[in-house]
Design an enzyme around this catalytic site. Structure first.
Site, PDB file in Angstrom:
ATOM      1  N   GLU A 155       0.821  -1.219   0.000  1.00  0.00           N
ATOM      2  CA  GLU A 155       0.000   0.000   0.000  1.00  0.00           C
ATOM      3  C   GLU A 155       0.852   1.265   0.000  1.00  0.00           C
ATOM      4  O   GLU A 155       0.449   2.299  -0.533  1.00  0.00           O
ATOM      5  CB  GLU A 155      -0.950   0.024   1.201  1.00  0.00           C
ATOM      6  CG  GLU A 155      -2.100  -0.978   1.109  1.00  0.00           C
ATOM      7  CD  GLU A 155      -1.759  -2.316   1.736  1.00  0.00           C
ATOM      8  OE1 GLU A 155      -0.567  -2.546   2.074  1.00  0.00           O
ATOM      9  OE2 GLU A 155      -2.678  -3.138   1.897  1.00  0.00           O
TER      10      GLU A 155
ATOM     11  N   PHE B 279     -11.412  -6.595  14.048  1.00  0.00           N
ATOM     12  CA  PHE B 279     -10.353  -7.106  13.182  1.00  0.00           C
ATOM     13  C   PHE B 279     -10.034  -6.091  12.086  1.00  0.00           C
ATOM     14  O   PHE B 279     -10.924  -5.569  11.429  1.00  0.00           O
ATOM     15  CB  PHE B 279     -10.780  -8.438  12.553  1.00  0.00           C
ATOM     16  CG  PHE B 279      -9.768  -8.979  11.574  1.00  0.00           C
ATOM     17  CD1 PHE B 279      -8.505  -9.388  12.014  1.00  0.00           C
ATOM     18  CD2 PHE B 279     -10.050  -9.048  10.216  1.00  0.00           C
ATOM     19  CE1 PHE B 279      -7.559  -9.858  11.117  1.00  0.00           C
ATOM     20  CE2 PHE B 279      -9.118  -9.521   9.313  1.00  0.00           C
ATOM     21  CZ  PHE B 279      -7.864  -9.927   9.774  1.00  0.00           C
ATOM     22  N   GLN B 280      -8.778  -5.810  11.904  1.00  0.00           N
ATOM     23  CA  GLN B 280      -8.288  -4.832  10.925  1.00  0.00           C
ATOM     24  C   GLN B 280      -8.921  -3.455  11.089  1.00  0.00           C
ATOM     25  O   GLN B 280      -9.199  -2.764  10.126  1.00  0.00           O
ATOM     26  CB  GLN B 280      -8.453  -5.357   9.486  1.00  0.00           C
ATOM     27  CG  GLN B 280      -7.541  -6.542   9.205  1.00  0.00           C
ATOM     28  CD  GLN B 280      -7.366  -6.845   7.724  1.00  0.00           C
ATOM     29  OE1 GLN B 280      -8.265  -6.622   6.922  1.00  0.00           O
ATOM     30  NE2 GLN B 280      -6.204  -7.379   7.378  1.00  0.00           N
TER      31      GLN B 280
ATOM     32  N   LYS C 154     -17.477  -0.279   5.947  1.00  0.00           N
ATOM     33  CA  LYS C 154     -17.965  -1.229   4.944  1.00  0.00           C
ATOM     34  C   LYS C 154     -19.486  -1.167   4.789  1.00  0.00           C
ATOM     35  O   LYS C 154     -20.000  -1.269   3.677  1.00  0.00           O
ATOM     36  CB  LYS C 154     -17.533  -2.645   5.355  1.00  0.00           C
ATOM     37  CG  LYS C 154     -17.660  -3.649   4.231  1.00  0.00           C
ATOM     38  CD  LYS C 154     -17.078  -4.991   4.623  1.00  0.00           C
ATOM     39  CE  LYS C 154     -17.156  -5.980   3.466  1.00  0.00           C
ATOM     40  NZ  LYS C 154     -16.616  -7.306   3.875  1.00  0.00           N
TER      41      LYS C 154
ATOM     42  N   MET D 251      24.404   8.471   2.281  1.00  0.00           N
ATOM     43  CA  MET D 251      24.355   9.789   2.897  1.00  0.00           C
ATOM     44  C   MET D 251      24.653   9.698   4.396  1.00  0.00           C
ATOM     45  O   MET D 251      25.348  10.556   4.953  1.00  0.00           O
ATOM     46  CB  MET D 251      22.986  10.449   2.655  1.00  0.00           C
ATOM     47  CG  MET D 251      22.917  11.891   3.098  1.00  0.00           C
ATOM     48  SD  MET D 251      24.151  12.944   2.278  1.00  0.00           S
ATOM     49  CE  MET D 251      23.193  13.609   0.923  1.00  0.00           C
TER      50      MET D 251
END
Lengths: 557, 167
Positions: free
Chosen positions: A48, A110-111, A160, A469
């Site tokens: 993502e 969940f999630q 949802k 760097m």
């Protein structure tokens, strides 16, 4: 009857989003089901974070709002770095996330993650949509907020059950009307008048221009003002490409890895005309010693940037293009600054004559060859670190939106996915990701995306087997104690081939041009693994906290 | 450092308080008090925020607040003619007859109401400007303050002019 998901898709189409970048999951299934048969093109990334960076690269290359999509919880959280990157560089983006159903909000489902809470400090605005009927107007407002004023990312979080809710009537969409958001585009006439006065009086003026000029499309105005009044120009990292690198008045980049000419000229100027810049610490160095004898005109669309780091004499809130047009209209050409221009020209000439040529495979040489081969074409995207600074210093940028790099946040792993986004925005251009071996490994999985959609991005790895760097800072400021900055060699060509991407490893200076040509002439993606001299440094450099005219090191030959 | 009083008109929406509060903590601004409630405009709330800082810092606070989409208008009313009030509830020990009488006397002077009487304490309700409430608190300390709660300042401009309108 329409579902919330349907209304969202219709909203995206209404706003002209034709390509979006995303990754599916449980909480966005209704949206993905709608996407299955719409004309919107969805690019499936491999992580993502890459969706957010790709949307960002798409936006920077095109000037349009980029769109990314992710599921709830981990999907949304993985967007965070990409959203923060876009926020710091004022990139217009709309991020859409799925959320657990409203009945479960706040239950540690969940999630579930509180993504509106998490992204509050890194978005221009965000929404948690609780009613499907609100979606059309929210999408309209989100695009409006993202793409106007000082641009930035806006997040829309959709539970949802809101996606699946059935609506009898399609809600009407009005124009975006937000009583708390009215950006100022026109500069105040009196302030413009004052600016004209200062510009006319000045003996040693400098134009200091940044990302705001690119966002506003004010390159032409900057150039006209400079040529009319014979004012030397320096750009920030974000402003590269605003003025052609080989324009006689362009002194190059200012700041920590800026040119001698730019840093000396700003230190000695008596008028600093700052346009679309924010006096960032990487630009100013020690702020009290930045343009210490100058009066300052600051033009910016965001009033909060004016006077934030440095008091100014003439603040002008407005869009760079319209303000500069107003200034130019009132100006009368002035000569008689030959002394100043000569002085600036001498700095410029002495800065370019760098070190002598050697046989080593130097990163500067690779970038310059690339610049020479691509000429007027090509979009250069970078990762972050030495690779980014070498590209900024040695590539000759001639057009706006051909330089795409994470300036404010400095996000390693940005370049490769952003290059993918840039390709979809401007498929006719050759898009190159200038990478380091460290940065490339942060989103190397996007080789999968590149293969799936046959994205002809060229990855140029400046491979020194170091986090270069950080190693440079350790060399200069930590007594060469290379603590955890050495990386073992990686067979990047082998990895690319395993994904189905062609590649080539280059160790000799003599092979650079042929290798670059091969990559650019190959139709598909290509990975070039340049094994550069391991301890090459980015010079000149202003040590952190020093004044910008206190540079160490010389630009590499 | 000086206390500035800001009046902030905001959209009455979920999350607006955390947007404003988050801005203060994120940018390191010193907040002295913040009150919020609905106001005469439907769909809007009015916040009164007392912030500590020099003029440049407070200018930056105002500009950053203005950038929030849900903020409609920010007015610095520090230098303007205002009425301002706080409400405080103070639970004071009053277990002897003498102290109870004295507390009631002090309450009387401050025009505070006794709104609850227990066997060992009383609760005072007082409104006034910040200094008045501070003064009352100091006076009551000798009797023992068991609990003390105050609302933070709310303020309005004097006269018919208001701070409403578009920013």
């Amino acid at each position: 009857m329409k579902t919330g998901a349907r209304l969202l898709i219709e909203g995206l189409q209404r706003e002209g989003a034709e390509t979006i970048f995303g990754y599916p999951g449980g909480s966005v299934l209704p949206i993905y089901d709608e996407l299955y048969d719409t004309p919107i093109r969805h690019i499936l990334v491999r992580h993502e974070q890459a969706a957010a960076h790709a949307a960002d690269g798409y936006a920077r290359a095109s000037g349009r709002v980029g769109v990314c999509l992710a599921t709830s919880g981990p999907g949304a959280c993985n967007l965070v770095t990409g959203i923060a990157t876009a926020y710091m560089d004022s990139v217009p983006m709309v991020a859409i996330t799925g959320q657990v159903p409203t009945s479960m909000l706040g239950n540690d489902a969940f999630q579930e993650s509180d993504i509106t809470g998490i992204t509050m400090p890194i978005t221009k605005h965000n929404y948690l949509v609780k009613h499907a009927g609100d979606l059309p107007q929210v999408v309209r407002d989100a695009f409006y907020i993202a793409g106007t004023g000082r641009q930035g990312p806006v997040l829309i979080d959709i539970p949802k059950d809101v996606m699946t809710a059935q609506l009898e009537e399609t809600p009407l969409v009005g124009t975006a009307r937000l009583r708390g958001y009215q950006p100022t585009y026109e500069g105040h006439a009196l302030q413009i008048e004052k600016a004209v006065g200062l510009i006319t009086e000045a003996d040693r003026p400098i134009l200091y221009v940044g990302g705001g000029v690119i966002a506003s499309g004010a390159s032409g105005e900057v150039r006209r003002l400079a040529e009319l009044m014979l004012i030397p120009i320096t750009t920030t990292l974000m402003g590269l490409g605003a003025v052609p690198c080989d324009h006689p008045l362009n002194l190059g980049m200012i700041g920590m890895h800026g040119t001698e000419a730019a840093n000396y000229a700003v230190t000695e100027c008596d008028l600093l005309i700052a346009v679309g810049v924010r006096f960032d610490d990487r630009v100013t160095g020690k702020i009290d010693a930045f343009a210490p004898n100058a009066r300052i005109i600051h033009i910016d669309i965001d009033p909060a940037e004016i006077g934030k780091n440095r008091p100014v004499d003439v603040p002008i809130v407005g869009d760079a293009t319209s303000v500069l047009q107003g200034v130019i209209r009132r100006l009368v050409r002035k000569d008689g600054r030959d002394g100043w221009l000569d002085r600036v020209r001498r700095w410029k000439e002495s800065g370019i004559a760098g070190g002598e040529a050697s046989d080593a495979l130097s990163p500067a040489y690779i970038i310059r060859e690339m610049s020479d081969l691509l000429g007027e074409t090509g979009i250069i995207v970078t990762e972050v670190g030495q690779n980014q600074m070498w590209a900024a210093q040695h590539y000759c940028f001639r057009r706006p939106r051909t330089w795409i790099s994470s300036g404010g946040l400095g996000t390693m792993g940005y370049g490769f996915p952003a290059a993918i986004g840039a390709h979809f925005a401007r498929p006719e251009e050759t898009v190159v990701d200038v990478a380091g071996d460290g940065s490339f490994q942060m989103n190397i999985q996007e080789l999968g995306t590149v293969v799936q959609y046959d994205v002809p991005v060229k990855v140029v790895i400046l491979n020194n087997m170091y986090l270069g760097m950080v190693r440079q800072w350790q060399e200069l400021f930590y007594d060469r104690r290379y603590s955890y900055t050495e990386l073992p060699p990686v067979d990047f060509v082998g990895i690319a081939r395993a994904y189905g991407v062609d590649g080539m490893q280059v160790e000799e200076k003599a092979d650079v041009r042929t290798a670059l040509k091969t990559a650019f002439e190959t139709e598909g993606p290509f990975v070039l693994d340049f094994r550069i001299e391991r301890e090459a440094n980015v010079f000149p450099m202003v040590p952190a906290g020093a004044a910008i005219n206190e540079m160490i090191g010389r630009r590499q030959g | 450092m000086k206390a500035h009083t800001l009046q902030v008109l905001v959209e009455n929406r979920a999350g607006v308080l955390s947007r404003v509060a988050g801005l203060f903590s994120r940018r390191g601004f010193n907040i002295e008090s913040l009150t919020v409630g609905t106001c005469e405009e439907p769909g809007m709330s009015r916040m009164t925020i007392v912030v500590l800082g020099d003029d440049a810092e407070v200018e930056q606070v105002k500009k950053q607040l203005n950038k929030l989409i849900d903020v409609i208008k920010v007015s610095d009313i520090t230098e303007r003619s205002t009425v301002d009030r706080e409400l405080a509830l103070i639970k004071v020990s009053a277990d002897t007859g003498d102290s109870r009488a004295e507390v009631m006397q002090i309450a009387n002077i401050f025009r505070a109401q006794i709104i609850d009487v227990g066997t060992r304490s009383v609760i005072l309700e007082v409104t006034g400007d910040t200094e008045k409430i501070d003064a009352l608190e100091i006076l009551l300390r000798q009797y023992g303050i068991k609990e003390f709660v105050r609302t933070g300042k709310i303020a309005l401009l004097r006269g018919s002019k208001g701070t409403k309108g578009q920013k």
